[in-house]
Motif scaffolding. Structure first.
Motif, mmCIF file in Angstrom:
data_model
loop_
_atom_site.group_PDB
_atom_site.id
_atom_site.type_symbol
_atom_site.label_atom_id
_atom_site.label_comp_id
_atom_site.label_asym_id
_atom_site.label_seq_id
_atom_site.Cartn_x
_atom_site.Cartn_y
_atom_site.Cartn_z
ATOM 1 N N TYR A 54 -3.625 -0.093 11.448
ATOM 2 C CA TYR A 54 -2.488 0.028 10.523
ATOM 3 C C TYR A 54 -2.896 -0.393 9.113
ATOM 4 O O TYR A 54 -2.609 0.289 8.136
ATOM 5 C CB TYR A 54 -1.338 -0.841 11.050
ATOM 6 N N SER A 58 -5.300 2.079 7.341
ATOM 7 C CA SER A 58 -4.851 3.464 7.115
ATOM 8 C C SER A 58 -4.433 3.641 5.659
ATOM 9 O O SER A 58 -3.755 2.790 5.097
ATOM 10 C CB SER A 58 -3.657 3.785 8.021
ATOM 11 N N PRO A 59 -4.839 4.735 5.040
ATOM 12 C CA PRO A 59 -4.454 4.932 3.637
ATOM 13 C C PRO A 59 -2.963 5.238 3.514
ATOM 14 O O PRO A 59 -2.369 5.866 4.402
ATOM 15 C CB PRO A 59 -5.299 6.138 3.225
ATOM 16 N N ALA A 60 -2.391 4.757 2.465
ATOM 17 C CA ALA A 60 -0.966 5.020 2.225
ATOM 18 C C ALA A 60 -0.790 6.431 1.690
ATOM 19 O O ALA A 60 -1.627 6.936 0.950
ATOM 20 C CB ALA A 60 -0.437 4.003 1.224
ATOM 21 N N SER A 83 1.016 7.864 15.927
ATOM 22 C CA SER A 83 1.317 7.383 14.580
ATOM 23 C C SER A 83 1.008 8.425 13.513
ATOM 24 O O SER A 83 0.035 9.171 13.617
ATOM 25 C CB SER A 83 0.501 6.122 14.299
ATOM 26 N N GLY A 84 1.828 8.433 12.499
ATOM 27 C CA GLY A 84 1.564 9.270 11.336
ATOM 28 C C GLY A 84 0.473 8.696 10.451
ATOM 29 O O GLY A 84 0.032 9.354 9.500
ATOM 30 N N TYR A 85 0.024 7.490 10.727
ATOM 31 C CA TYR A 85 -1.011 6.843 9.909
ATOM 32 C C TYR A 85 -2.425 7.092 10.437
ATOM 33 O O TYR A 85 -3.354 7.245 9.658
ATOM 34 C CB TYR A 85 -0.783 5.324 9.838
ATOM 35 N N TYR A 86 -2.590 7.021 11.741
ATOM 36 C CA TYR A 86 -3.933 7.153 12.314
ATOM 37 C C TYR A 86 -3.865 7.879 13.654
ATOM 38 O O TYR A 86 -2.823 7.879 14.324
ATOM 39 C CB TYR A 86 -4.602 5.771 12.462
ATOM 40 N N THR A 89 0.812 -1.212 0.000
ATOM 41 C CA THR A 89 0.000 0.000 0.000
ATOM 42 C C THR A 89 0.845 1.260 0.000
ATOM 43 O O THR A 89 0.311 2.351 -0.024
ATOM 44 C CB THR A 89 -0.869 0.073 1.252
ATOM 45 N N GLY A 90 2.125 1.108 0.059
ATOM 46 C CA GLY A 90 2.960 2.282 0.034
ATOM 47 C C GLY A 90 3.257 2.858 1.404
ATOM 48 O O GLY A 90 3.790 3.951 1.523
ATOM 49 N N HIS A 91 2.940 2.138 2.483
ATOM 50 C CA HIS A 91 3.374 2.588 3.796
ATOM 51 C C HIS A 91 4.879 2.776 3.748
ATOM 52 O O HIS A 91 5.596 1.982 3.147
ATOM 53 C CB HIS A 91 3.035 1.537 4.863
ATOM 54 N N LEU A 114 5.068 2.530 12.698
ATOM 55 C CA LEU A 114 3.877 3.381 12.796
ATOM 56 C C LEU A 114 4.171 4.855 12.524
ATOM 57 O O LEU A 114 3.341 5.707 12.797
ATOM 58 C CB LEU A 114 3.223 3.213 14.173
ATOM 59 N N LEU A 115 5.344 5.143 12.012
ATOM 60 C CA LEU A 115 5.745 6.544 11.801
ATOM 61 C C LEU A 115 5.433 7.355 13.052
ATOM 62 O O LEU A 115 4.678 8.341 13.021
ATOM 63 C CB LEU A 115 5.012 7.143 10.593
ATOM 64 N N SER A 116 6.051 6.940 14.149
ATOM 65 C CA SER A 116 5.757 7.559 15.438
ATOM 66 C C SER A 116 6.156 9.024 15.494
ATOM 67 O O SER A 116 7.168 9.430 14.927
ATOM 68 C CB SER A 116 6.502 6.797 16.545
ATOM 69 N N GLY A 117 5.355 9.784 16.198
ATOM 70 C CA GLY A 117 5.711 11.168 16.464
ATOM 71 C C GLY A 117 6.786 11.310 17.521
ATOM 72 O O GLY A 117 7.303 12.411 17.742
#
Lengths: 430, 430
Positions: free
Chosen positions: B158, B161-163, B190-193, A18-20, A188-191
């Motif tokens: 996860y 979540s859209p890419a 998370s940067g996703y949700y 999905t491009g994550h 999760l691309l954490s902040g």
């Protein structure tokens, strides 16, 4: 830290499509047929537990699976099935019986900072560290249990991240670093934290990062110390006598261990952290609580038993000695691998063998890393993993470790039958 | 989804003090002494496993712990220890024996999309759903196993979540929602949700969110359907015959279940998701791989056995019937609680009892939720949790569920001795 994932599951290990923006380790072209013989034992295991009492202890143990001579062998991952032979030999001494009524509460030990930590498991962990002398456990260290060292690595990053920062703190490790660090960090691309690459690319005085220090290092077995002066997570999952001389009791702020690389029980998914600072330990506990409401009590019960069997054998000579078994096995394998590499007439090279005095075995011994960091020296070969795949050997390419594509990481802990094929195939290359 | 955390571990459940922006549920003042009697069983459990074969099956089962009449009782959390009595009665039929050599590989089933899913566990899960008729399992649904439904909830967010989105997708649920949804969602920022609150606050046609649909709902037991038209995660952990009429086989895109709320084995930390879409299932597998390299195989082995015992009893009358036991117990408890509340002369109220035809029991039955959503109607009481604490009852305050502070959530699944004290104390309030 352990291996990234497991045999023959290439797609599961690849980043989803999905491009994550996690760092996928395997490309689309790597979805392959089941090439690891491990799954061949499954029928017998299932048959062995058909009885009403679950797994029937008296059923025959599975024999070493047969590996077809032309099978592609998967040594990309870190399955520690070499240890199965030891536990077959141990017999019922290592059995665990769990009655239906046992371990139903979420809580293992309500009075403990880590309330999901089984007291018996904690005792056996501390006892084993004292026996081996590889880590300080008696100086107020807190023990936090996790679903593998993998979960604790994330818990530790969470705990070390500064509160209220404008942007995520960078997480670094010197290349070659464990290939799972980047995608696990950025899952999760954490902040709070974000993968920031090779620690050697930073100014050594820079302490604005979290450094991951893996020693002995995955993939190359090197003994490491932190290269930065700031916060560090010490990944010591291979700091055991079968892999390296035990030169002293490590006493870092956060130290990660796992049963996978001690007893070989990777499927038990159990790791622990020794944590110096109480507040850091509390934050790690909070993370594991939120991420999975604690850790399997069944796994902890079983691991307590397995670790006790290991320690008992050294305390009272009551059975086979695991570290002796594994060290003997590793020495044989490394001897065979070095001979095979030497026989290629320079087509491959390995890191030099290192030795040191081991406080546990009380002798000077060689290091026998759990992975071989193999370099292809042949002219015209730029991608060693691709070259070996043509030879029926799947290994993980060096660029995934932030390193050289002419290197690959090869698992040294698979079953004898698989390792023997590796040696035969390496020997046939010139 | 299950309860947030575990008895008496208030600090572990509170957000750490560093100022991380997760939604902490408990304030600083809530660090309390150990108030749950569960830990009192521990000594016996440890004693019972002193033998060489791990837990000694023939050792006496722990008796119901004694609860001092003046003890503070903790019913804030969701420990399902009520079920212990059933498993004591089941005896060795529910034992599991795990030999030392078993389950060492990371992989349970290399050929499965979910490569860490034990085939026998999968068989028993599908068998149980077919027996009960509460979820579609034969229409191509994929099964993904996780460390509790908790881990799978995160895996599902996860996966949905859209890419490549500019900002995190909002995650919502209608209030009152399970109090752990917000802090679990925002654990790593998370940067996703990202948690976005009460679904009822949005326009019903808005599909730009992920909706969490808990049915029967935690905390109030309500039967729910999605209120938005977009992506949804159905949390069906209480959709079992002891809690609610089974009105049909649910067939949503993602459905979460857990052994904690079926057999009561919360400490086993095992949940599963039934997932319609293969790509979504693959992404969830990827998440669990990265987060913990799979799920305890010991837990899966044990749960397969426990679920088999449950199904066997209905197939061939081979032992106690779990749903009958639990439904009987829940009916008694709800009857006692409603009588106690009625006896307070209007000081408290409960949601009306609902009934429906249950396809499993083949009769019209009442719903008996796993939590009581108790409202304090007394003048001058604005905070029901605080009021009850003064009566020696710890319950979770309604505002943590995005709801009314005059409501509290009370665990209905603790041991008899604890529940009996609850009834006595409620009865004494007027």
């Amino acid at each position: 830290m352990t291996c990234l994932c497991v045999p023959a599951v290439f797609l599961a290990c690849a980043a989803p499509s999905t491009g994550h923006k996690t760092t996928g380790l395997l490309g689309d072209g790597q979805q392959q047929r089941n090439i690891n013989p491990a799954s061949g034992t499954r029928g017998k295991l299932v048959a062995a537990r058909a009885g009403r009492s679950g797994m029937d202890r008296d059923a025959p143990a599975p024999s070493e699976p047969v590996v077809a001579p032309d099978a592609v062998i998967n040594l990309e991952l870190g399955d520690p099935t070499m240890y199965e032979a030891f536990w077959r030999e141990a017999g019922e001494l290592a059995d665990v019986v769990i009655p239906g009524w046992w371990g139903m509460s979420y809580t293992s030990d309500a009075g403990n900072l880590c309330w999901f930590l089984d007291p018996e498991f904690e005792r056996e962990v501390r006892r084993l560290h004292r026996l081996v002398g590889n880590a300080a456990v008696d100086d107020g260290y807190h023990l936090v249990v996790g679903t593998g060292a993998t979960q604790l690595f994330q818990a530790a990053m969470y705990a070390l991240s500064p509160a209220g920062a404008d942007r995520p703190i960078g997480v670094v490790s010197p290349a070659p670093y464990y290939s799972s660090y980047p995608p696990q960090t950025d899952l999760l691309l954490s902040g709070y934290y974000r993968w920031a690459g090779d620690a050697n690319a930073l100014d050594g005085s820079n302490d604005g990062h979290i450094e991951l220090v893996c020693s002995p290092n995955n993939p190359d077995g090197a003994i490491r110390e932190a290269v930065l002066s700031g916060k560090a997570i010490h990944d010591l999952v291979y700091y055991w006598p079968q892999y390296t001389p035990i030169t002293g009791a490590a006493a870092h702020d956060i130290m990660l261990f796992t049963v996978s690389k001690i007893t070989g029980h990777a499927g038990t998914r159990l790791g622990w952290a020794l944590v110096k600072d109480r507040d850091v330990a509390k934050k790690m506990v909070y993370f594991v609580d939120r991420a999975s409401i604690g850790v399997s009590r069944d796994s902890q019960l079983r691991a307590a038993k397995l670790l006790a069997v290991v320690s008992d054998a050294y305390d009272d000579d009551s059975g086979g000695r695991l570290f002796d078994f594994a060290r003997r096995r590793m020495a044989e394998r490394w001897r065979a691998l070095r001979a095979a590499v030497a026989g290629t007439g320079g087509a491959f090279s390995l890191p030099e063998e290192t030795t040191g005095y081991c406080n546990f075995t009380k002798q000077t011994v060689a290091a026998y890393p759990a992975f071989a960091w193999l370099r292809c020296e042949k002219d015209g070969v730029e991608d060693c993993a691709e070259f070996l795949r043509g030879q029926g050997i799947v290994a993980r390419g060096g660029e995934q470790f932030g390193g050289d594509a002419r290197c690959v990481r090869v698992n040294m802990l698979d079953r004898d039958g698989v390792f023997d094929i590796l040696i035969r195939r390496i020997s046939s290359i010139t």
